[in-house]
Every structure is written in C-alpha cells, then in structure tokens.
Design an enzyme around this catalytic site. Structure first.
Site, short mmCIF file in Angstrom:
data_model
loop_
_atom_site.label_atom_id
_atom_site.label_comp_id
_atom_site.label_asym_id
_atom_site.label_seq_id
_atom_site.Cartn_x
_atom_site.Cartn_y
_atom_site.Cartn_z
N CYS A 40 -4.02 -4.57 2.06
CA CYS A 40 -2.84 -4.40 1.18
C CYS A 40 -3.25 -3.81 -0.18
O CYS A 40 -2.58 -2.95 -0.71
CB CYS A 40 -2.15 -5.72 0.90
SG CYS A 40 -2.01 -6.81 2.29
N ASP A 41 -4.34 -4.31 -0.75
CA ASP A 41 -4.64 -4.01 -2.16
C ASP A 41 -5.85 -3.10 -2.38
O ASP A 41 -6.10 -2.68 -3.51
CB ASP A 41 -4.90 -5.33 -2.93
CG ASP A 41 -3.67 -6.23 -2.90
OD1 ASP A 41 -2.55 -5.70 -2.79
OD2 ASP A 41 -3.83 -7.46 -2.98
N CYS A 79 -6.10 -9.83 0.40
CA CYS A 79 -5.79 -8.85 1.45
C CYS A 79 -6.34 -7.47 1.08
O CYS A 79 -5.73 -6.75 0.28
CB CYS A 79 -4.28 -8.79 1.67
SG CYS A 79 -3.82 -7.56 2.89
#
Ligand code: NAP
Length: 343
Positions: free
Chosen positions: A181-182, A178
């Site tokens: 997200c990261d 992701c």
C-alpha cells in the site's frame, strides 16, 4: 406482534412454539422476522469466500458480512503470491478479486458491516458441538443483527505492532504495516523492514525495487521466512540484513528520520515497515468459544469449535500453517460441517 414474557420460561417457550423464537425476553413470531439464514459467514477473505461458495452450491441460505472491502482480506496486501496452486506469481489483490467474483457469480450476498458481538438468541452458549440447535445472533456496529442457524467465523487477523513507545505517533508519518500500500511513498529513500517471517522478506523484496536502501532488522539470527527468498535478498546490493537486535526507538521532527537499534546503531530511514506477524480478530469471542493462549479459536481441520453451530475457518483458528490455500481449505471444511449440522 411482540410479547414481553417472564425471562424464567424463555427456554421452554423456545422449544414449545415452533412458529416463534425468543430474543432478549421477547417472543418474536417467525412471520415478522427478517431472514433467518442457514449460515452467517463473518469475513470475506479466502476462508470466508470459500465457505460461501461451498455453502451456496449446497443450496443454503447464506450471508457474508465483511468489515471493509479491501480485496478479500489480508491477501490484498501481498504484492505477489507464488504458492497458490495453479495460479503462479499472482498479485494478492487480483487473487482476492478472483475469489470474490467467483462467490458473487454464484449469487452469494456480501454485506458491509462491522460485527461487534455474537451470541445465542437466548444468551446461552451451547457447549456441546452437536447440541441444542439454538439460533445465533450476529450483532453489527449500527445496532442491527442477523439471525442464523450457524455461524462460520472467518474474520482473519490484524497486524501485530512492535510495541515500542513512539510507534503509534509515527503511523502515517513513516511507520506502515503494508509495503504494497505505502511502498511507493518511499521511492529512492531508505527504509527499515522489521521482522523475520515471510511477510517481512516479501515486503523487503518488494521495497528493494522501489527504495534506495532496505534494512531488514530481525530480533533473532534465524529467519522463519523461506530460505529461497532470503537468498535472493542477500544477493541484492541495496538490501542490508541486521540480525539479533531489536528496534528500540524512533526519532524524527515531524516524520520518521531515524530508527535506533538495541545495539546502539542508528539507521537513517524515512520509513519503517512493521511485518512482525498477525493477531487473530477474536476479542468479541471471549466467553463465547474456547480460545488458546494467543487468542486463536481452538479448532482442528474440521473447524468445529467448543460451541454448537459455530465454526472457525482460516487464520483465526489454531493451526500450523496460515496460508491462502489452507484458509480456502478451511472454508470448504467449515461449510461441509455446517451442511452436516443442519441435516
Ligand atoms: P510470522 O511468520 O509469525 O513471523 C513474524 C516475525 O516477526 C518473526 O520473525 C518474529 O520473530 C517477528 N516478531 C514477532 N513479534 C515481534 C516483536 N514484538 N518484535 C520484533 N519481532 C517480532 O508472521 P508473517 O511473516 O506475517 O507470516 C504469517 C504467515 O503467513 C506465515 O505462515 C507465513 O508463511 C505466511 N505468509 C506467506 C506468504 C507467501 O507465501 N507469499 C507471504 C506472507 C506471509 P521470531 O522469528 O523471533 O519469532
């Protein structure tokens, strides 16, 4: 009151007593039962929530079960969704929140829970789409269950892994599924994006604004993703596109440091974003409903499956195009089939 009965006569009893049902060799009187929903909807992505909105507006008694609140399913992972009608360039999480708030504003109940099994209350699966209207039993990981006249299964899909030996070892230490997200953890670092579809291209666009260098590694020389996005990436100075190679190995002391390619190249990278597609969440449905060779539930636009009263909506079903808009359309179709079936 619960009465244990001989299993041989379960079917007759179910048909005979209108005020009771049979669950696992027991007659259970309706008055003692919790709710019997018109429809239990498994999944709270665009398909599940769209189905919920249509079913709720039709006056049905419904429940949505969601595994984990992440902002309406996979869509939450998209930095930008630019092809949903009427809402250009919207953040995926925000779009998911819109869907969810819409459903909640209509009074839709959304309950947390992991579905570990689905079956009919007499254990037999009716294979005739308009057949014997048995109750469905949706079993949750805590051992409880929900009973319903129909199920709309909209559990979506999960990230496919590359399948290389060291992949799992480096999850959280460089390997991610992701970018949204990261990505921020890799500010000013070099990263690799694996894949050639819209997810990979979208991830690369997102990461190009954060990271020092982004290497897209794709196994073929043609991309499945949009030509327009690919062109934008080709124009970025810090994006490098490497085609017709596979990722062969990952190396690094405690965290990922190097990505080794099948042609012998070694890319120094702190992150590997794997965006090689999705797999449907259908393991629990084997033997319940017809699946294709890739595990997708066999169903066309009406979302009707091989099991009576069981509908498949969104990414879990066989279809050409898996997008937010097609998932939302499925939800509407599935709910309208439920309404027809219950009548
Ligand atoms: P996808 O379109 O199925 O693409 C997966 C890519 O990964 C393909 O290029 C495939 O290579 C490659 N791949 C698969 N398995 C691999 C393996 N084991 N090793 C190396 N490469 C592998 O999946 P997606 O990009 O996740 O997109 C899924 C759907 O969502 C698509 O319909 C897409 O258009 C849509 N989507 C839309 C948006 C948007 O509109 N904003 C964003 C993301 C996704 P091959 O090409 O060689 O098969």
């Amino acid at each position: 009151m619960q009465v244990v009965v001989n299993s041989d006569c379960l079917h007759c009893l179910y048909r005979l007593y209108v005020n009771c049902i049979v669950i696992e060799r027991q007659i259970i009187f309706m008055t003692e039962l919790e709710n019997i929903y018109d429809v239990v909807i498994v999944g709270s992505g665009p398909a599940g929530l769209s189905a919920a909105i249509y079913a709720k507006r039709a006056g049905l008694n419904i429940l949505v079960i969601e595994k984990e609140y992440m902002g309406a399913g996979q869509i939450a992972y998209s930095d930008k969704v630019d092809n949903y009608l009427g809402i250009p360039a919207v953040n995926g999480f925000d779009l998911g929140e819109c869907f969810r708030n819409h459903a909640i504003s209509l009074g839709v109940d959304i309950e947390d829970g992991e579905v570990t099994g689905i079956t009919c209350t007499d254990g037999k699966i009716d294979t005739a789409p308009a057949g014997n209207k048995l109750l469905w039993k949706t079993i949750l990981s805590d051992g409880t269950y929900k009973l319903s006249k129909t199920v709309i299964y909209a559990a979506g899909s999960h990230h496919r892994h590359l399948g290389i030996k060291e992949e799992d070892e480096y999850i959280g230490k460089g390997v991610s599924y992701c970018a949204v997200c990261d990505g921020a953890f890799y500010k000013d670092k070099s990263v690799v994006v694996a894949g050639g579809g819209n997810s990979a291209l979208g991830d690369a666009m997102y990461l190009a604004d954060i990271c020092h260098d982004v290497y897209i590694v794709h196994r073929r020389d043609e991309f499945r993703g949009d030509a327009a996005t690919l062109k934008k990436l080709q124009e970025r100075k810090n994006v490098h596109i490497i085609t017709s190679v596979n990722i062969q190995a990952l190396r690094g002391e405690k965290k990922l440091e190097e990505v080794v390619l099948s042609d012998g190249q070694v890319i120094k990278a702190a992150g590997l974003f794997v965006a090689v597609g999705m797999e449907p969440e259908t393991d629990i449905l084997k033997g319940i409903v017809e699946l294709d060779n890739n595990g997708y539930i066999v169903a066309v636009e009406d979302c009707v499956t091989s099991a009576g009263g069981f509908y498949a909506a969104g990414d879990v079903r066989t279809k050409q195009l898996r997008q937010v808009i097609t998932a939302a359309a499925d939800g509407a179709n599935a709910a309208s089939q439920v309404i027809k079936y219950l009548k």
